[in-house]
Write a protein that holds these residues in place. Structure first.
Motif, PDB file in Angstrom:
ATOM      1  N   ASP A 155      51.341  28.070  48.413  1.00 18.71           N
ATOM      2  CA  ASP A 155      50.618  29.157  49.073  1.00 18.71           C
ATOM      3  C   ASP A 155      50.770  29.032  50.587  1.00 18.71           C
ATOM      4  OD1 ASP A 155      48.284  30.211  50.610  1.00 18.71           O
ATOM      5  OD2 ASP A 155      47.590  30.881  48.669  1.00 18.71           O
ATOM      6  N   LYS A 156      50.530  27.829  51.080  1.00 14.92           N
ATOM      7  CA  LYS A 156      50.561  27.592  52.524  1.00 14.92           C
ATOM      8  C   LYS A 156      51.984  27.679  53.091  1.00 14.92           C
ATOM      9  CE  LYS A 156      47.981  24.234  53.854  1.00 14.92           C
ATOM     10  NZ  LYS A 156      47.423  22.876  54.120  1.00 14.92           N
ATOM     11  N   LEU A 157      52.947  27.106  52.377  1.00 14.11           N
ATOM     12  CA  LEU A 157      54.300  26.991  52.923  1.00 14.11           C
ATOM     13  C   LEU A 157      55.242  28.130  52.535  1.00 14.11           C
ATOM     14  CD1 LEU A 157      54.836  23.182  52.259  1.00 14.11           C
ATOM     15  CD2 LEU A 157      54.032  24.269  54.361  1.00 14.11           C
ATOM     16  N   ARG A 158      54.982  28.763  51.400  1.00  5.67           N
ATOM     17  CA  ARG A 158      55.902  29.787  50.909  1.00  5.67           C
ATOM     18  C   ARG A 158      55.224  31.145  50.667  1.00  5.67           C
ATOM     19  NH1 ARG A 158      59.014  27.277  53.045  1.00  5.67           N
ATOM     20  NH2 ARG A 158      60.803  26.104  52.244  1.00  5.67           N
ATOM     21  N   GLY A 159      53.940  31.220  50.932  1.00  8.58           N
ATOM     22  CA  GLY A 159      53.250  32.503  50.784  1.00  8.58           C
ATOM     23  C   GLY A 159      53.102  32.969  49.353  1.00  8.58           C
ATOM     24  N   ILE A 160      53.179  32.043  48.385  1.00  8.57           N
ATOM     25  CA  ILE A 160      52.982  32.410  46.980  1.00  8.57           C
ATOM     26  C   ILE A 160      51.480  32.402  46.697  1.00  8.57           C
ATOM     27  CG2 ILE A 160      53.351  31.712  44.577  1.00  8.57           C
ATOM     28  CD1 ILE A 160      56.083  30.653  45.394  1.00  8.57           C
ATOM     29  N   ARG A 161      50.932  33.580  46.511  1.00  9.22           N
ATOM     30  CA  ARG A 161      49.504  33.711  46.222  1.00  9.22           C
ATOM     31  C   ARG A 161      49.297  33.524  44.720  1.00  9.22           C
ATOM     32  NH1 ARG A 161      49.737  32.822  51.026  1.00  9.22           N
ATOM     33  NH2 ARG A 161      49.552  34.476  52.597  1.00  9.22           N
ATOM     34  N   PHE A 162      48.314  32.705  44.355  1.00  7.10           N
ATOM     35  CA  PHE A 162      48.136  32.332  42.960  1.00  7.10           C
ATOM     36  C   PHE A 162      46.690  32.494  42.508  1.00  7.10           C
ATOM     37  CE2 PHE A 162      47.083  28.502  45.290  1.00  7.10           C
ATOM     38  CZ  PHE A 162      45.992  27.997  44.603  1.00  7.10           C
ATOM     39  N   ALA A 163      46.538  32.668  41.226  1.00  6.28           N
ATOM     40  CA  ALA A 163      45.240  32.573  40.560  1.00  6.28           C
ATOM     41  C   ALA A 163      45.344  31.447  39.547  1.00  6.28           C
ATOM     42  CB  ALA A 163      44.872  33.878  39.867  1.00  6.28           C
ATOM     43  N   ALA A 164      44.526  30.412  39.706  1.00  7.41           N
ATOM     44  CA  ALA A 164      44.463  29.316  38.738  1.00  7.41           C
ATOM     45  C   ALA A 164      43.238  29.546  37.861  1.00  7.41           C
ATOM     46  CB  ALA A 164      44.377  27.972  39.451  1.00  7.41           C
ATOM     47  N   LEU A 165      43.475  29.795  36.592  1.00  9.42           N
ATOM     48  CA  LEU A 165      42.414  30.164  35.662  1.00  9.42           C
ATOM     49  C   LEU A 165      42.066  28.948  34.802  1.00  9.42           C
ATOM     50  CD1 LEU A 165      43.805  33.645  34.569  1.00  9.42           C
ATOM     51  CD2 LEU A 165      42.377  33.071  36.546  1.00  9.42           C
ATOM     52  N   ARG A 166      40.891  28.399  35.052  1.00 10.83           N
ATOM     53  CA  ARG A 166      40.468  27.199  34.332  1.00 10.83           C
ATOM     54  C   ARG A 166      39.762  27.596  33.040  1.00 10.83           C
ATOM     55  NH1 ARG A 166      38.166  23.647  39.537  1.00 10.83           N
ATOM     56  NH2 ARG A 166      40.238  23.024  40.321  1.00 10.83           N
ATOM     57  N   TYR A 167      40.536  27.635  31.946  1.00 13.13           N
ATOM     58  CA  TYR A 167      40.001  28.009  30.640  1.00 13.13           C
ATOM     59  C   TYR A 167      39.039  26.938  30.138  1.00 13.13           C
ATOM     60  CZ  TYR A 167      44.511  30.544  30.146  1.00 13.13           C
ATOM     61  OH  TYR A 167      45.622  31.307  30.309  1.00 13.13           O
ATOM     62  N   ALA A 231      41.135  38.593  31.793  1.00  9.55           N
ATOM     63  CA  ALA A 231      41.046  37.855  33.054  1.00  9.55           C
ATOM     64  C   ALA A 231      42.409  37.720  33.720  1.00  9.55           C
ATOM     65  CB  ALA A 231      40.431  36.483  32.825  1.00  9.55           C
ATOM     66  N   HIS A 232      43.469  37.549  32.944  1.00  9.66           N
ATOM     67  CA  HIS A 232      44.815  37.462  33.535  1.00  9.66           C
ATOM     68  C   HIS A 232      45.177  38.756  34.249  1.00  9.66           C
ATOM     69  CE1 HIS A 232      45.108  33.948  30.922  1.00  9.66           C
ATOM     70  NE2 HIS A 232      46.188  33.594  31.589  1.00  9.66           N
ATOM     71  N   LEU A 233      44.869  39.877  33.612  1.00 13.26           N
ATOM     72  CA  LEU A 233      45.151  41.166  34.240  1.00 13.26           C
ATOM     73  C   LEU A 233      44.330  41.334  35.518  1.00 13.26           C
ATOM     74  CD1 LEU A 233      46.348  44.036  34.246  1.00 13.26           C
ATOM     75  CD2 LEU A 233      44.456  44.707  32.748  1.00 13.26           C
ATOM     76  N   GLN A 234      43.049  41.011  35.447  1.00  7.00           N
ATOM     77  CA  GLN A 234      42.174  41.167  36.612  1.00  7.00           C
ATOM     78  C   GLN A 234      42.572  40.210  37.733  1.00  7.00           C
ATOM     79  OE1 GLN A 234      38.748  40.569  34.085  1.00  7.00           O
ATOM     80  NE2 GLN A 234      37.988  42.628  34.486  1.00  7.00           N
ATOM     81  N   ALA A 235      42.987  38.999  37.373  1.00  8.83           N
ATOM     82  CA  ALA A 235      43.408  38.031  38.391  1.00  8.83           C
ATOM     83  C   ALA A 235      44.698  38.481  39.061  1.00  8.83           C
ATOM     84  CB  ALA A 235      43.584  36.654  37.757  1.00  8.83           C
ATOM     85  N   MET A 236      45.628  39.010  38.290  1.00  2.00           N
ATOM     86  CA  MET A 236      46.873  39.521  38.863  1.00  2.00           C
ATOM     87  C   MET A 236      46.579  40.659  39.838  1.00  2.00           C
ATOM     88  SD  MET A 236      50.217  41.010  36.853  1.00  2.00           S
ATOM     89  CE  MET A 236      49.461  42.616  36.544  1.00  2.00           C
ATOM     90  N   ASP A 237      45.694  41.552  39.442  1.00  2.00           N
ATOM     91  CA  ASP A 237      45.325  42.671  40.321  1.00  2.00           C
ATOM     92  C   ASP A 237      44.653  42.170  41.592  1.00  2.00           C
ATOM     93  OD1 ASP A 237      46.349  44.464  38.501  1.00  2.00           O
ATOM     94  OD2 ASP A 237      44.412  45.004  37.629  1.00  2.00           O
ATOM     95  N   TYR A 238      43.797  41.143  41.456  1.00  2.00           N
ATOM     96  CA  TYR A 238      43.091  40.602  42.620  1.00  2.00           C
ATOM     97  C   TYR A 238      44.060  39.976  43.610  1.00  2.00           C
ATOM     98  CZ  TYR A 238      40.029  37.610  45.415  1.00  2.00           C
ATOM     99  OH  TYR A 238      39.388  36.990  46.461  1.00  2.00           O
ATOM    100  N   VAL A 239      44.955  39.130  43.112  1.00  2.00           N
ATOM    101  CA  VAL A 239      45.910  38.446  43.981  1.00  2.00           C
ATOM    102  C   VAL A 239      46.808  39.462  44.690  1.00  2.00           C
ATOM    103  CG1 VAL A 239      47.895  36.898  43.977  1.00  2.00           C
ATOM    104  CG2 VAL A 239      45.846  36.276  42.697  1.00  2.00           C
ATOM    105  N   SER A 240      47.193  40.511  43.965  1.00  2.00           N
ATOM    106  CA  SER A 240      48.066  41.534  44.549  1.00  2.00           C
ATOM    107  C   SER A 240      47.331  42.345  45.609  1.00  2.00           C
ATOM    108  CB  SER A 240      48.584  42.460  43.448  1.00  2.00           C
ATOM    109  OG  SER A 240      49.354  41.746  42.509  1.00  2.00           O
ATOM    110  N   ALA A 241      46.095  42.741  45.310  1.00  2.00           N
ATOM    111  CA  ALA A 241      45.358  43.601  46.225  1.00  2.00           C
ATOM    112  C   ALA A 241      44.811  42.851  47.438  1.00  2.00           C
ATOM    113  CB  ALA A 241      44.207  44.287  45.479  1.00  2.00           C
ATOM    114  N   GLN A 242      44.342  41.628  47.219  1.00  2.00           N
ATOM    115  CA  GLN A 242      43.683  40.867  48.290  1.00  2.00           C
ATOM    116  C   GLN A 242      44.643  39.974  49.062  1.00  2.00           C
ATOM    117  OE1 GLN A 242      40.495  41.469  49.021  1.00  2.00           O
ATOM    118  NE2 GLN A 242      40.384  42.915  47.305  1.00  2.00           N
TER     119      GLN A 242
END
Length: 322
Positions: A155-167, A231-242
């Motif tokens: 995230d910091k070095l390559r700008g890859i925004r992630f959602a880590a979902l702790r099931y 949750a995967h769909l909502q997390a993908m939307d969140y990371v993309s929008a925010q």
């Protein structure tokens, strides 16, 4: 969006694919079929048989212009991870690094990662929230935590925004019956109960009935797999929008005991379901439940299908068909 789902033929992955398709996204599955099932592949989604450890083909596939990657391809047996750490190191950690490097090369910047409540270890307080100390007690949980740390650097070095979902504990099947493939070699409570109900397994072992709980058996937080898919769909939307990363728990916030699950299954299936009480397993806490307030707040996510009746009924509808 065009979404690459790695591990999309597996139990959770196929439900995630179905949800993404329902939402109108274009989906392509990458799976080596080690634990995936061909019957879990949907004709409206593309499919490539491949492995995250084969970097060349992975990098080529990544160049096809994906808007997001969802990663569910991991070994997950906690007990096995303690005797075969090499297997878990190579697949879970090295495989994920391959994915991230291929994403970086191809300028793919949105990533949804299947993490685990195993990162927490023995609970110090309940419910377990994201601020709880992360001290995994098995090597599987360690690999998930280590990947989360790697993600924070990408995230910091390559700008890859992630959602880590702790099931917490995934269970159940698609209520509409569109996912039919059974898990291979299941070790979790509900699939084992289903196998006993079918007669393909002799009995269920209940590890201790003298815990400080209402019926003496351990209590765990079970979340319906279709709720996880949401949750995967909502997390993908969140990371993309925010354009920001997040780490969230995914649990029902209410526990179900072993005996409660067994009794519900006996009623729903009409089968006796032989169960034998044996010794406790070392390290098993009496109760483990999640706080999912961060997922409520940031994603608007709720576990809407995670009651014990729905978990058992949707599982039995699939298992009895086999």
């Amino acid at each position: 969006m065009q979404v690459l789902v790695i591990g999309g033929a597996g139990y959770i992955g196929s439900h995630v694919v179905r949800r993404l398709l329902d939402a109108g996204h274009k989906v392509h599955v990458l799976d080596n079929m080690y634990s995936g099932r061909e019957e879990n592949l949907f004709p409206e989604a593309g499919f490539t048989r491949g492995d995250i450890l084969e970097y060349g083909p992975l990098a080529t596939l990544m160049q096809q212009g994906w808007d997001a990657v969802v990663h569910l391809a991991a070994f997950k047996a906690a007990g096995e991870s303690m005797v075969k750490p090499e297997k878990y190191s190579v697949n879970n950690i090295c495989g994920t690094v391959n994915i991230l490097n291929a994403m970086s090369e191809s300028d793919v910047r949105r990533f949804v990662f299947s993490s685990s409540a195993a990162v927490y270890g023995e609970p110090e307080y309940l419910p377990v929230d994201e601020e709880h100390p992360a001290r995994p007690e098995n090597y599987y949980g360690f690999t998930k935590l280590e990947i989360e740390r790697i993600l924070s650097w990408y995230d910091k070095l390559r700008g890859i925004r992630f959602a880590a979902l702790r099931y917490f504990n995934a269970a159940g099947y698609d209520p509409e019956g569109r996912v039919r493939g059974l898990e291979r070699n299941p070790a979790n409570l509900l699939p084992v109960i289903m196998e006993v109900a079918l007669g393909t397994r002799e009995r269920l072992d209940i590890f201790g009935d003298d815990y400080d709980t209402p019926d003496g058996t351990g209590i765990r937080d079970y979340v319906h797999v279709s709720d996880l898919a949401d949750a995967h769909l909502q997390a993908m939307d969140y990371v993309s929008a925010q354009d920001r990363s997040l780490v969230v728990n995914l649990g029902s916030e209410s526990g179900i005991s072993v005996k409660e699950m067994v009794e519900t299954a006996r009623r729903v299936t009409g089968e006796k379901i032989s169960a034998h009480v044996t010794d406790r397993r070392p390290g098993d806490p009496a109760k483990l439940v999640a706080s999912s307030s961060r997922a409520h707040e940031l994603l608007g996510w709720r576990a809407e299908r995670s009651d014990v009746e729905t978990l058992v009924r949707t599982s039995w509808e699939v298992y009895k068909g086999h």
